[in-house]
Design a protein around this motif. Structure first.
Motif, mmCIF file in Angstrom:
data_model
loop_
_atom_site.group_PDB
_atom_site.id
_atom_site.type_symbol
_atom_site.label_atom_id
_atom_site.label_comp_id
_atom_site.label_asym_id
_atom_site.label_seq_id
_atom_site.Cartn_x
_atom_site.Cartn_y
_atom_site.Cartn_z
ATOM 1 N N ARG A 1 0.831 -1.216 0.000
ATOM 2 C CA ARG A 1 0.000 0.000 0.000
ATOM 3 C C ARG A 1 0.854 1.251 0.000
ATOM 4 O O ARG A 1 0.606 2.194 -0.749
ATOM 5 N N ILE A 2 1.888 1.272 0.837
ATOM 6 C CA ILE A 2 2.757 2.451 0.915
ATOM 7 C C ILE A 2 3.532 2.630 -0.385
ATOM 8 O O ILE A 2 3.624 3.741 -0.915
ATOM 9 N N SER A 3 4.085 1.551 -0.926
ATOM 10 C CA SER A 3 4.838 1.680 -2.183
ATOM 11 C C SER A 3 3.903 2.045 -3.333
ATOM 12 O O SER A 3 4.289 2.824 -4.215
ATOM 13 N N GLY A 4 2.688 1.544 -3.337
ATOM 14 C CA GLY A 4 1.717 1.921 -4.366
ATOM 15 C C GLY A 4 1.391 3.404 -4.298
ATOM 16 O O GLY A 4 1.336 4.086 -5.327
ATOM 17 N N TRP A 5 1.186 3.906 -3.094
ATOM 18 C CA TRP A 5 0.935 5.344 -2.909
ATOM 19 C C TRP A 5 2.151 6.147 -3.372
ATOM 20 O O TRP A 5 2.006 7.131 -4.095
ATOM 21 N N PHE A 6 3.336 5.732 -2.961
ATOM 22 C CA PHE A 6 4.565 6.441 -3.298
ATOM 23 C C PHE A 6 4.756 6.532 -4.814
ATOM 24 O O PHE A 6 5.024 7.602 -5.356
ATOM 25 N N PHE A 7 4.622 5.416 -5.510
ATOM 26 C CA PHE A 7 4.828 5.419 -6.956
ATOM 27 C C PHE A 7 3.735 6.196 -7.676
ATOM 28 O O PHE A 7 4.002 6.910 -8.649
ATOM 29 N N THR A 8 2.507 6.116 -7.208
ATOM 30 C CA THR A 8 1.408 6.852 -7.843
ATOM 31 C C THR A 8 1.596 8.351 -7.704
ATOM 32 O O THR A 8 1.488 9.085 -8.691
ATOM 33 N N ILE A 9 1.889 8.827 -6.509
ATOM 34 C CA ILE A 9 2.032 10.269 -6.303
ATOM 35 C C ILE A 9 3.225 10.808 -7.077
ATOM 36 O O ILE A 9 3.164 11.894 -7.657
ATOM 37 N N ASN A 10 4.309 10.044 -7.142
ATOM 38 C CA ASN A 10 5.467 10.499 -7.903
ATOM 39 C C ASN A 10 5.212 10.473 -9.398
ATOM 40 O O ASN A 10 5.661 11.366 -10.126
ATOM 41 N N PHE A 11 4.491 9.488 -9.893
ATOM 42 C CA PHE A 11 4.122 9.441 -11.301
ATOM 43 C C PHE A 11 3.282 10.662 -11.680
ATOM 44 O O PHE A 11 3.516 11.298 -12.709
ATOM 45 N N VAL A 12 2.315 11.010 -10.848
ATOM 46 C CA VAL A 12 1.469 12.176 -11.098
ATOM 47 C C VAL A 12 2.301 13.453 -11.067
ATOM 48 O O VAL A 12 2.173 14.319 -11.946
ATOM 49 N N CYS A 13 3.164 13.594 -10.075
ATOM 50 C CA CYS A 13 3.997 14.803 -9.967
ATOM 51 C C CYS A 13 4.931 14.947 -11.164
ATOM 52 O O CYS A 13 5.107 16.060 -11.686
ATOM 53 N N ILE A 14 5.500 13.862 -11.622
ATOM 54 C CA ILE A 14 6.371 13.923 -12.790
ATOM 55 C C ILE A 14 5.560 14.292 -14.035
ATOM 56 O O ILE A 14 6.001 15.086 -14.865
ATOM 57 N N GLY A 15 4.371 13.759 -14.151
ATOM 58 C CA GLY A 15 3.507 14.128 -15.275
ATOM 59 C C GLY A 15 3.165 15.607 -15.272
ATOM 60 O O GLY A 15 3.136 16.259 -16.327
ATOM 61 N N TRP A 16 2.915 16.157 -14.092
ATOM 62 C CA TRP A 16 2.585 17.589 -13.990
ATOM 63 C C TRP A 16 3.750 18.471 -14.442
ATOM 64 O O TRP A 16 3.532 19.578 -14.929
ATOM 65 N N ILE A 17 4.963 18.011 -14.264
ATOM 66 C CA ILE A 17 6.128 18.800 -14.689
ATOM 67 C C ILE A 17 6.013 19.131 -16.167
ATOM 68 O O ILE A 17 6.236 20.269 -16.587
ATOM 69 N N PHE A 18 5.635 18.155 -16.965
ATOM 70 C CA PHE A 18 5.568 18.371 -18.409
ATOM 71 C C PHE A 18 4.377 19.244 -18.806
ATOM 72 O O PHE A 18 4.388 19.888 -19.850
#
Length: 114
Positions: free
Chosen positions: A8-25
């Motif tokens: 659960r924690i790793s799923g949350w971590f990877f999801t939030i980072n994926f979204v944040c990286i997407g927002w950069i672009f």
């Protein structure tokens, strides 16, 4: 099948980072800027944090302490017992302070860049 705490924690971590990286672009004006921001994000480079106001550095820990105080001191039970007028005035003051801390200026909606 039960999901472990680590999953659960790793799923949350990877999801939030994926979204944040997407927002950069979405936010960057060009790919060169996007890759500079991405490099700073991935390598925890403090490139722009020195320009942040001091209250932004203090605010998150203060929110955490306030949440812990609410839990430990059971403030929610005490808030329920307040007269409605006092509660409404306090709520209004908190919102007024929050709005006063917002940065001034025109910030166009992120999708207007496309």
């Amino acid at each position: 099948e039960k999901i472990s705490l680590f999953e659960r924690i790793s799923g949350w971590f990877f999801t939030i980072n994926f979204v944040c990286i997407g927002w950069i672009f979405f936010r960057a004006t060009n790919f060169e800027t996007a890759f500079i921001i991405l490099k700073r994000y991935l390598f925890l480079d403090a490139g722009g944090t020195s320009n942040l106001p001091a209250w932004l550095i203090i605010f998150p820990p203060m929110l955490l302490l306030l949440q812990l105080a609410f839990r430990k001191l059971r403030w929610n039970e005490k808030l329920i017992q307040l007269p409605e007028t006092i509660f409404v005035i306090g709520y209004g003051v908190i919102w007024a302070l929050a709005l006063a801390l917002l940065p001034l200026g025109n910030r166009p909606f992120i999708y207007f860049q496309f």
